[in-house]
Enzyme design. Structure first.
Site, PDB file in Angstrom:
ATOM      1  N   HIS A 365       0.820  -1.211   0.000  1.00  0.00           N
ATOM      2  CA  HIS A 365       0.000   0.000   0.000  1.00  0.00           C
ATOM      3  C   HIS A 365       0.856   1.265   0.000  1.00  0.00           C
ATOM      4  O   HIS A 365       0.562   2.226  -0.701  1.00  0.00           O
ATOM      5  CB  HIS A 365      -0.946  -0.011   1.207  1.00  0.00           C
ATOM      6  CG  HIS A 365      -2.118  -0.920   0.995  1.00  0.00           C
ATOM      7  ND1 HIS A 365      -2.942  -1.338   1.994  1.00  0.00           N
ATOM      8  CD2 HIS A 365      -2.590  -1.482  -0.137  1.00  0.00           C
ATOM      9  CE1 HIS A 365      -3.887  -2.118   1.492  1.00  0.00           C
ATOM     10  NE2 HIS A 365      -3.681  -2.224   0.202  1.00  0.00           N
ATOM     11  N   CYS A 677       6.228  -9.073 -24.358  1.00  0.00           N
ATOM     12  CA  CYS A 677       5.679  -8.248 -23.269  1.00  0.00           C
ATOM     13  C   CYS A 677       6.410  -8.403 -21.933  1.00  0.00           C
ATOM     14  O   CYS A 677       5.895  -7.976 -20.914  1.00  0.00           O
ATOM     15  CB  CYS A 677       4.203  -8.551 -23.076  1.00  0.00           C
ATOM     16  SG  CYS A 677       3.887 -10.242 -22.574  1.00  0.00           S
TER      17      CYS A 677
HETATM   18  C1  PEP Z   1       6.486 -12.796 -18.636  1.00  0.00           C
HETATM   19  O1  PEP Z   1       6.664 -13.882 -18.088  1.00  0.00           O
HETATM   20  O2  PEP Z   1       7.328 -12.247 -19.372  1.00  0.00           O
HETATM   21  C2  PEP Z   1       5.223 -12.074 -18.434  1.00  0.00           C
HETATM   22  C3  PEP Z   1       4.940 -10.981 -19.115  1.00  0.00           C
HETATM   23  O3  PEP Z   1       4.407 -12.552 -17.475  1.00  0.00           O
HETATM   24  P1  PEP Z   1       4.600 -12.251 -15.921  1.00  0.00           P
HETATM   25  O4  PEP Z   1       5.766 -11.327 -15.777  1.00  0.00           O
HETATM   26  O5  PEP Z   1       3.327 -11.657 -15.460  1.00  0.00           O
HETATM   27  O6  PEP Z   1       4.861 -13.621 -15.411  1.00  0.00           O
END
Ligand code: PEP
Ligand code: MG
Length: 753
Positions: A365, A677
Site C-alpha cells: 500500500h 511483453c
Molecule cells: C512474462 O513472463 O514475461 C510475463 C509478461 O508474465 P509475468 O511477468 O506476469 O509472469
C-alpha cells in the site's frame, strides 16, 4: 618511510603519490587517485583499496578496474577471501591464479571473476592492520619482486594517510568508516532522485505498565483511543494533495476497512479482560498478528503487516496521549524498515523528498501511495535502517536502484547534474507522448503498455502508448485480496476497455500460482512453484473459474473486439482446450444477445517447449505474445527473482536472440501478429535487440514507454538488423553481446540511456 631502500617506483610517480595523498581533498577522492595511479604504473587491470572498519571488516573504499558500484558495498571479514587473509595474517599474497586459492571469496558485484592473478598487500602501521591494497590482472602471472615492492611502498604511504584520517576522525568523535560513503543496491519502485538528510522511521516507544487492576477502565481507554485513531485517519485520508485523486483511493479504502474491522479490536478487548493494560493488550495482539501474517505464503497478505503495524502504532500513540516527536528536517530522505500508508501520508505533510523502505514491494500500500505522490522510492537495501544515522546525507537514485549514505562532494555534484538531466529528459519524454514510434528509416513499430491495476490505466494517455499489450488480470484480484464477484469483474474489464477506447487491449487470463498466490485459493506448498501448478494449468484444471473469467470478459467487450491471451501455454493441446472453453462461452454470450463483434485468442510463449511446436501453434492462434520474463528464466534455468543468478546469463546473447528471431520469422510467415511483453523490452538496449531480430511490437511498463520510443525514433532499423545478424553469427556460445550492441548504438547516436 622507515629508512628502507628507495623502492622501484619512479621518482615522478612517488612525487605524484605524495602530492595526491597530502592533497586537501576528501579521503575517498585521494584513495581513488591512488588506485588510478597504481593501476597505471603497474599496468594492472585492477587496483583496489580495502579499508579496515570496526569489527574486523574490510570495505572496498576505492577501485580502478572493478565495478564502481561495489565501492562502499563489498565487504569481507578478516580471514575471508584473499584480501581478508592478507589482513588477518598481515602478510603479502602473490597468486598467479587467485580463484584456485582455497580462501578465494567470490563477490559478484565486483565483476572480479575476469581476473586471474592477484597481489594483496596489507596496509600496516606497526602491527595494526589498517587495510589492504590489491592489484589484479586478467592473465595468470606471478608479480615480480619489483612490483611487489612498489605496492608495499604505496601501502606504507597509505598507512600514514589512513592513520591520519582515523586520528582526525577520532578527534571529532567519528569512526573512519563514518566518513566514507556507503553504497546500497535496491529496487526502484517509484522513479526519481532525492538528496537530503536521513530521518529514520520508527515508532516512539511508550513505557506503560503491563497489568491493570480495572479492566473496565482499560476498555474505556481503548474505546476512546480507537475512536481517536479512526477520526485522525479519516482526516488524514481526506486531506487534499494527491496529484491524481482516484489512484490511491482504493488503497486507502482498503486500509480504512482494516481500521474499521472490529475483529482485531475484539481480540484486544479479550486480552484486557485477561488482566492486561490496554497498551499491553495491543502489543500482544500485534505480536500474534505479526506471527500469523509472516507465516503466510502469500506475499500480498504478508504485506498487510505494515498496514496493521501502522494502525497499532497509531493506537498506542492515541493511548499515550500527546507526545513530542522530533520533526523531520526539511527535504528529508525517510528510511524505514516497513511503513503503512497512513504513516506515509503523515510524512508527506512534512515534505519528504525520498523514501527507502527495506521491506517494500510493488503492490504494498505504501508503494501505491508513494507512486501516487511521485516520491522516489527504493526498496531492498537490507540493513540500511540500522546503518543510517539521523541527519547524515543520503542520496536516493531510484532510477538506477541505488542509495548512497554520506555521498562525497563528487557524488553530490553528480546528483545536481543528474537532476537537471532528468528534468530535461522528463520534458523531452513528455514531448514524445504524441509522437509515434517510427524509426529513422520509416518503419512503424508499436510500443504498448503493460497494465496490472486499474490505477495504471491513466498511464495509457499519459505515455502515449499504442494500446494495452498485456493486462495482467490477476493483479487487480490479488490487490483486492480475492476473486471479485462477476458484476465487479465485468465492470473492471469494462473500465479497461473504456480507457483504451479505439486502442487494442490484450487481456491475459488468470496467471496465478508461482509467486502470485491468492488467499484461500488452495495453493499447495510446492517445491518449485515457478514450474508448478500455475497459470493456464490452474485455468484448465478449474474450468469453471476460467469460464467465469471468460464470461466476464465477453460481457464487458459486447459490441467490440475482445482479445484473450492465455498464459504459460506449454502444448498446442492446452491452447486448444482453453480456446474450447472460450468458444463455449462465446456461444452463451451470443445466446444472451450481446456478444463482442470479434473474439481473438492468443497464446503466451513463455515455456521453451512451445517454440518447437510453432507450425501447429501458428495455425491455431490469432496472435502470439512472448513473455520474456518466464521464457528467459526457463531457457537459462535461472530463477527470475533470484539476484545471485540474475546477472549470470544475458538476455542479449545468442541463445535468446536466435530463438526470438526464429519465432518472429515463423510468425511473419504465418501472418500471425507477434509481440513481446516481458520486462526486457522496457530497457531501451534490450528493446533495440528485440526489434533487431524482427519483432515489431513490444509491451512495457508505463515508465519505459518514452525511453523505448526515443530509442526507436533514433534508430536506423535496416542497418542495425544487419549488424545484429553479424554479431550473432560471430557470437561464441552464450557470451553476452551487450557491450558490442551498446557500442554500436552509442556510435550511431541511438538513444539507449
Ligand atoms: C512474462 O513472463 O514475461 C510475463 C509478461 O508474465 P509475468 O511477468 O506476469 O509472469
Ligand atoms: Mg509470465
Amino acid at each position: 618511510m622507515s629508512g628502507r631502500e628507495a623502492p622501484p617506483l619512479s621518482r615522478s610517480m612517488l612525487a605524484r603519490l605524495r602530492a595526491l595523498m597530502s592533497a586537501d581533498t576528501a579521503l575517498a577522492a585521494r584513495l581513488a587517485g591512488v588506485v588510478r595511479l597504481v593501476a597505471g604504473e603497474l599496468v594492472a587491470e585492477v587496483a583496489s583499496i580495502y579499508v579496515a572498519r570496526p569489527g574486523e571488516i574490510l570495505e572496498l573504499a576505492a577501485t580502478e578496474g572493478l565495478r564502481a558500484e561495489a565501492v562502499g558495498r563489498t565487504r569481507l571479514r578478516f580471514g575471508e577471501g584473499i584480501v581478508g587473509t592478507a589482513a588477518a595474517e598481515a602478510r603479502i599474497l602473490n597468486l598467479p591464479d587467485a580463484q584456485l586459492h582455497p580462501a578465494f571469496a567470490y563477490r559478484p558485484e565486483t565483476g572480479e571473476e575476469r581476473f586471474a592473478s592477484m597481489l594483496a598487500v596489507p596496509i600496516l602501521r606497526g602491527t595494526e592492520v589498517l587495510g589492504v591494497i590489491a592489484v589484479q590482472n586478467r592473465l595468470p602471472r606471478r608479480y615480480g619482486d619489483d612490483e611487489v615492492e612498489a605496492v608495499e611502498t604505496v601501502a606504507m604511504l597509505l598507512a600514514e594517510v589512513l592513520h591520519g584520517a582515523r586520528r582526525a576522525d577520532e578527534e571529532v568523535g567519528r569512526s573512519l568508516a563514518a566518513t566514507l560513503s556507503r553504497h546500497y543496491e535496491g529496487v526502484g519502485l517509484t522513479p526519481g532522485l532525492a538528496l537530503g538528510p536521513v530521518h529514520r522511521h520508527g515508532r516512539a516507544t511508550h513505557a506503560a505498565p503491563v497489568l491493570a487492576d480495572d479492566p473496565v477502565a482499560e476498555r474505556t481507554r481503548l474505546a476512546a483511543a480507537v475512536a481517536a485513531m479512526r477520526s485522525e485517519l479519516d482526516a488524514l485520508i481526506a486531506a487534499p494533495g494527491f496529484p491524481s485523486a482516484d489512484e490511491p483511493a482504493a488503497v486507502l479504502d482498503a486500509y480504512r476497512m482494516i481500521a474499521a474491522d472490529t475483529g482485531w479490536v475484539a481480540r484486544i478487548e479479550e486480552a484486557i479482560a485477561g488482566g492486561l493494560t490496554a497498551e499491553a493488550a495491543v502489543e500482544r495482539v500485534l505480536a500474534e498478528l505479526r506471527a500469523r501474517f509472516r507465516g503466510l505464503a502469500d506475499p500480498l497478505l504478508r504485506e498487510r503487516v505494515a498496514d496493521i503495524e501502522d494502525l497499532v502504532g497509531r493506537l498506542l500513540d492515541a493511548l499515550a496521549g500527546p507526545t513530542d516527536r522530533p520533526a523531520p528536517p526539511p527535504g528529508f530522505v525517510l528510511i524505514a524498515r516497513r511503513i503503512g500508508p497512513a504513516e506515509l501520508l503523515d510524512y508527506r505533510r512534512h515534505g519528504v523528498a525520498g523514501l527507502v523502505i527495506e521491506e517494500a514491494s510493488p503492490t504494498a500500500h505504501a508503494t501505491i501511495i508513494a507512486r501516487a505522490l511521485g516520491i522516489p522510492l527504493l526498496a531492498g537495501c537490507r540493513g540500511v535502517w540500522e546503518a543510517a544515522q539521523p541527519g547524515e546525507a543520503a542520496f536516493v537514485d531510484a532510477d538506477r536502484g541505488r542509495l548512497v549514505l554520506r555521498p562525497d562532494a563528487e557524488l553530490v555534484s553528480a546528483f545536481h547534474a543528474a537532476c537537471a538531466a532528468r528534468a530535461a529528459r522528463v520534458a523531452e519524454m513528455a514531448g514524445l507522448r504524441a509522437l509515434p514510434p517510427v524509426t529513422r528509416d520509416g518503419v512503424r513499430l508499436s510500443v504498448m503498455l503493460n497494465v496490472g491495476l486499474l490505477a495504471d490505466l491513466a498511464d495509457l494517455d499519459a505515455s502515449g502508448a499504442d494500446g494495452i499489450g498485456l493486462f495482467r488480470s490477476e493483479i487487480e484480484w490479488l490487490a483486492r485480496g480475492g476473486l471479485p464477484d462477476l458484476p465487479t469483474e465485468e465492470a473492471i474489464y469494462r473500465e479497461v476497455l473504456a480507457a483504451a477506447g479505439e486502442r487494442p487491449v490484450l487481456f491475459r487470463t488468470l496467471d496465478l500460482g508461482g509467486d502470485k498466490l491468492m488467499p484461500g485459493f488452495g495453493h499447495d506448498e510446492e517445491e518449485n512453484p515457478a514450474l508448478g501448478w500455475r497459470s493456464i494449468r490452474i485455468g484448465l484444471d478449474r474450468p469453471a473459474l476460467l469460464r467465469r473469467q471468460l464470461r466476464a470478459l465477453l460481457a464487458a467487450a459486447a459490441g467490440r473486439t475482445l482479445a484473450v491471451l492465455f498464459p504459460m501455454i506449454t502444448t498446442v493441446e492446452e491452447f486448444r482446450a482453453a480456446r474450447e472453453l472460450l468458444a463455449a462461452e462465446e456461444k452463451a454470450a451470443a445466446a444472451r444477445g450481446a456478444p463482442p463483434t470479434r473474439v481473438l485468442a492468443g497464446a503466451m510463449l513463455e515455456v521453451p517447449a512451445l517454440a518447437w511446436q510453432l507450425p501447429a501453434l501458428l495455425e491455431e492462434v490469432d496472435f502470439l505474445s512472448i513473455g520474456s520474463n518466464d521464457l528467459t528464466q526457463f531457457l537459462f534455468a535461472a530463477d527470475r527473482g533470484n539476484r545471485r543468478v540474475g546477472a549470470r546469463y544475458d538476455f542479449l546473447s545468442a541463445p535468446v536472440l536466435d530463438l526470438l528471431e526464429e519465432v518472429a520469422r515463423a510468425a511473419d510467415a504465418a501472418g500471425v501478429p507477434l509481440s513481446l511483453c516481458g520486462e526486457a523490452a522496457g530497457r531501451p538496449l534490450e528493446a533495440l535487440a528485440v526489434f533487431g531480430v524482427g519483432i515489431r511490437t513490444v509491451s512495457v511498463s508505463a515508465a519505459a514507454v518514452p525511453a523505448v520510443k526515443a530509442m526507436v525514433r533514433s534508430l536506423d532499423l535496416g542497418a542495425f538488423r544487419e549488424v545484429l545478424a553479424g554479431l550473432r553469427r560471430s557470437a561464441r556460445g552464450g557470451a553476452s553481446l551487450r557491450a558490442d550492441i551498446a557500442a554500436y548504438a552509442r556510435d550511431r547516436g541511438i538513444v539507449i540511456d
